[in-house]
Design a protein around this motif. Structure first.
Motif, PDB file in Angstrom:
ATOM      1  N   THR A  10      10.398  -4.476   6.562  1.00 17.72           N
ATOM      2  CA  THR A  10      10.796  -3.300   7.348  1.00 17.72           C
ATOM      3  C   THR A  10       9.762  -3.001   8.427  1.00 17.72           C
ATOM      4  O   THR A  10       8.598  -3.412   8.325  1.00 17.72           O
ATOM      5  CB  THR A  10      10.968  -2.062   6.454  1.00 17.72           C
ATOM      6  OG1 THR A  10       9.719  -1.741   5.830  1.00 17.72           O
ATOM      7  CG2 THR A  10      12.024  -2.300   5.389  1.00 17.72           C
ATOM      8  N   GLN A  11      10.225  -2.302   9.450  1.00 23.20           N
ATOM      9  CA  GLN A  11       9.385  -1.876  10.565  1.00 23.20           C
ATOM     10  C   GLN A  11       8.726  -3.075  11.255  1.00 23.20           C
ATOM     11  O   GLN A  11       7.539  -3.050  11.597  1.00 23.20           O
ATOM     12  CB  GLN A  11       8.343  -0.855  10.112  1.00 23.20           C
ATOM     13  CG  GLN A  11       8.968   0.358   9.423  1.00 23.20           C
ATOM     14  CD  GLN A  11       7.975   1.413   9.042  1.00 23.20           C
ATOM     15  OE1 GLN A  11       7.375   2.042   9.918  1.00 23.20           O
ATOM     16  NE2 GLN A  11       7.794   1.638   7.750  1.00 23.20           N
ATOM     17  N   LEU A  12       9.521  -4.137  11.444  1.00 23.22           N
ATOM     18  CA  LEU A  12       9.011  -5.318  12.121  1.00 23.22           C
ATOM     19  C   LEU A  12       8.952  -5.082  13.629  1.00 23.22           C
ATOM     20  O   LEU A  12       9.732  -4.325  14.191  1.00 23.22           O
ATOM     21  CB  LEU A  12       9.907  -6.520  11.824  1.00 23.22           C
ATOM     22  CG  LEU A  12      10.102  -6.898  10.351  1.00 23.22           C
ATOM     23  CD1 LEU A  12      10.946  -8.153  10.234  1.00 23.22           C
ATOM     24  CD2 LEU A  12       8.767  -7.099   9.659  1.00 23.22           C
ATOM     25  N   GLY A  13       8.026  -5.751  14.276  1.00 23.21           N
ATOM     26  CA  GLY A  13       7.950  -5.697  15.723  1.00 23.21           C
ATOM     27  C   GLY A  13       7.332  -4.434  16.277  1.00 23.21           C
ATOM     28  O   GLY A  13       7.388  -4.198  17.485  1.00 23.21           O
ATOM     29  N   TRP A 281       8.328  -4.940  -2.986  1.00 16.51           N
ATOM     30  CA  TRP A 281       7.515  -3.796  -3.357  1.00 16.51           C
ATOM     31  C   TRP A 281       7.235  -2.957  -2.109  1.00 16.51           C
ATOM     32  O   TRP A 281       7.560  -3.360  -0.977  1.00 16.51           O
ATOM     33  CB  TRP A 281       6.208  -4.236  -4.010  1.00 16.51           C
ATOM     34  CG  TRP A 281       5.261  -5.000  -3.121  1.00 16.51           C
ATOM     35  CD1 TRP A 281       4.251  -4.494  -2.351  1.00 16.51           C
ATOM     36  CD2 TRP A 281       5.238  -6.420  -2.914  1.00 16.51           C
ATOM     37  NE1 TRP A 281       3.599  -5.496  -1.689  1.00 16.51           N
ATOM     38  CE2 TRP A 281       4.180  -6.695  -2.016  1.00 16.51           C
ATOM     39  CE3 TRP A 281       5.986  -7.484  -3.416  1.00 16.51           C
ATOM     40  CZ2 TRP A 281       3.865  -7.983  -1.600  1.00 16.51           C
ATOM     41  CZ3 TRP A 281       5.690  -8.771  -2.992  1.00 16.51           C
ATOM     42  CH2 TRP A 281       4.644  -9.020  -2.096  1.00 16.51           C
ATOM     43  N   ALA A 282       6.651  -1.786  -2.328  1.00 20.61           N
ATOM     44  CA  ALA A 282       6.219  -0.929  -1.234  1.00 20.61           C
ATOM     45  C   ALA A 282       4.722  -1.130  -1.033  1.00 20.61           C
ATOM     46  O   ALA A 282       3.952  -1.090  -1.990  1.00 20.61           O
ATOM     47  CB  ALA A 282       6.516   0.535  -1.546  1.00 20.61           C
ATOM     48  N   GLN A 283       4.321  -1.339   0.217  1.00 17.87           N
ATOM     49  CA  GLN A 283       2.909  -1.574   0.518  1.00 17.87           C
ATOM     50  C   GLN A 283       2.443  -0.618   1.612  1.00 17.87           C
ATOM     51  O   GLN A 283       3.029  -0.586   2.703  1.00 17.87           O
ATOM     52  CB  GLN A 283       2.686  -3.022   0.956  1.00 17.87           C
ATOM     53  CG  GLN A 283       1.217  -3.374   1.133  1.00 17.87           C
ATOM     54  CD  GLN A 283       0.998  -4.869   1.172  1.00 17.87           C
ATOM     55  OE1 GLN A 283       1.456  -5.599   0.275  1.00 17.87           O
ATOM     56  NE2 GLN A 283       0.334  -5.353   2.191  1.00 17.87           N
ATOM     57  N   GLN A 284       1.420   0.145   1.311  1.00 19.42           N
ATOM     58  CA  GLN A 284       0.896   1.094   2.283  1.00 19.42           C
ATOM     59  C   GLN A 284       0.211   0.335   3.419  1.00 19.42           C
ATOM     60  O   GLN A 284      -0.633  -0.538   3.191  1.00 19.42           O
ATOM     61  CB  GLN A 284      -0.093   2.051   1.635  1.00 19.42           C
ATOM     62  CG  GLN A 284      -0.556   3.166   2.556  1.00 19.42           C
ATOM     63  CD  GLN A 284      -1.564   4.091   1.905  1.00 19.42           C
ATOM     64  OE1 GLN A 284      -2.194   3.726   0.913  1.00 19.42           O
ATOM     65  NE2 GLN A 284      -1.742   5.284   2.446  1.00 19.42           N
ATOM     66  N   ILE A 292       8.237  -2.088   3.253  1.00 14.60           N
ATOM     67  CA  ILE A 292       8.743  -2.917   2.162  1.00 14.60           C
ATOM     68  C   ILE A 292       8.286  -4.345   2.397  1.00 14.60           C
ATOM     69  O   ILE A 292       8.512  -4.908   3.478  1.00 14.60           O
ATOM     70  CB  ILE A 292      10.279  -2.841   2.072  1.00 14.60           C
ATOM     71  CG1 ILE A 292      10.731  -1.394   1.888  1.00 14.60           C
ATOM     72  CG2 ILE A 292      10.776  -3.710   0.918  1.00 14.60           C
ATOM     73  CD1 ILE A 292      10.127  -0.667   0.715  1.00 14.60           C
ATOM     74  N   TYR A 293       7.652  -4.920   1.406  1.00 15.16           N
ATOM     75  CA  TYR A 293       7.160  -6.291   1.454  1.00 15.16           C
ATOM     76  C   TYR A 293       7.897  -7.147   0.431  1.00 15.16           C
ATOM     77  O   TYR A 293       8.482  -6.622  -0.533  1.00 15.16           O
ATOM     78  CB  TYR A 293       5.654  -6.337   1.145  1.00 15.16           C
ATOM     79  CG  TYR A 293       4.766  -6.220   2.355  1.00 15.16           C
ATOM     80  CD1 TYR A 293       3.962  -7.281   2.744  1.00 15.16           C
ATOM     81  CD2 TYR A 293       4.722  -5.055   3.109  1.00 15.16           C
ATOM     82  CE1 TYR A 293       3.125  -7.182   3.856  1.00 15.16           C
ATOM     83  CE2 TYR A 293       3.902  -4.938   4.224  1.00 15.16           C
ATOM     84  CZ  TYR A 293       3.100  -6.015   4.583  1.00 15.16           C
ATOM     85  OH  TYR A 293       2.296  -5.922   5.687  1.00 15.16           O
TER      86      TYR A 293
END
Length: 299
Positions: A10-13, A281-284, A292-293
């Protein structure tokens, strides 16, 4: 064991992540990940989806939202009948006295905003219920009651079947083994001390037998947010902000847990894909942001 091909979904680019994305889970076909997103501090969490093979910018899609509660901690049944409410989640809001209200909701995939329905559970209307986890048949749920710190088994119609947690234990989030629904694992601790999720360990319980410590028994070691692999042979959990994998084999204390992330900030709330080959998983990635990773498991 290790993870390869670790990458964000998520939140690529974007140069800096701007949203808080968390608590992902897989759709039954294994191609889609459902997750919660906090867009601002004033807006309740909403559900989005993203493809596992997302390689393009802004690939996240709105999935579901409510105007009156936050949508969090979802689990998607892989065996629910077609057109059934296959997604269970926690709806978080506040009442007129500004007290937190935490209830279990059921959603049919594709449902319109505000269409999810609360599961009515007798004698639990005032309880803080959270982290629903489906039993393999898609008809029952394992639910964490944070008022009593018990796990309860409830039908998808709201009928209480039984309390799972023994009297001498307190439990948080739990997971059901798909290959043997009598077996659960949970983050918890003995009831003789005050409940504190920061000192939880992972416990394994087979039916009504006493729980056995599955995570490390070394002083200071902890375990949170457990989840079984689809075949029940492995368990993933979080400890001190990193993701671990452990074979589910006895004697538990002689079986090594392997740290599979080395993130500079927290990594947590892992789930397996239906084929057991991928973790999400979720990664800060910032002070108030997370993505999301995913990674491929090399057993």
């Amino acid at each position: 064991m290790q993870l390869s091909n670790i990458r964000p979904l998520t939140q690529l680019g974007v140069e800096n992540a701007i949203y808080t994305d968390g608590r992902p889970c897989f759709s039954p076909d294994g191609d889609t990940i459902l997750f919660e997103r906090w867009i601002s501090k004033t807006m309740p969490a909403q559900f989005f989806t993203v493809s596992l093979d997302n390689t393009f910018i802004n690939g996240e899609t709105y999935f579901y939202y409510s105007d009156t509660y936050g949508c969090m901690r979802a689990d998607w049944s892989w065996n629910a009948p077609d057109f059934a409410p296959a997604i269970a989640f926690t709806g978080i809001s506040k009442d007129a006295s500004n007290r937190i209200v935490s209830k279990i909701m059921l959603l049919t995939p594709g449902g319109k905003p505000n269409s999810a329905e609360q599961i009515p559970i007798q004698n639990y209307t005032e309880s803080l219920l959270s982290y629903p986890a489906w039993y393999p048949d898609g008809k029952f749920l394992l639910i964490a009651d944070y008022t009593s710190h018990n796990l309860i088994k409830v039908s998808n119609k709201g009928v209480l079947v039984e309390t799972i947690t023994p009297d001498l234990f307190m439990s948080g989030m739990g997971t059901v083994m798909a290959s043997n629904s009598n077996i659960v694992a949970f983050a918890g601790q003995p009831r003789k001390i005050t409940y504190n999720q920061n000192i939880n360990q992972i416990w394994y319980q087979d039916g009504h037998q006493d729980p056995e410590l599955l995570s490390s028994d070394k002083k200071g070691d902890i375990g949170r947010t457990p989840w079984f692999s689809p075949d029940g042979t492995h368990l993933t959990f979080e400890a001190k902000g990193q993701i671990y994998l452990k074979p589910v084999a006895m004697p538990f204390q002689h079986v090594k847990s392997t740290q599979v992330t080395n993130a500079s900030r927290f990594a947590q709330h892992t789930k397996f894909s239906p084929d057991g080959k991928t973790l999400v998983w979720a990664q800060q990635t910032g002070e108030n942001c997370s993505q999301i990773y995913c990674g491929t498991i090399e057993y």
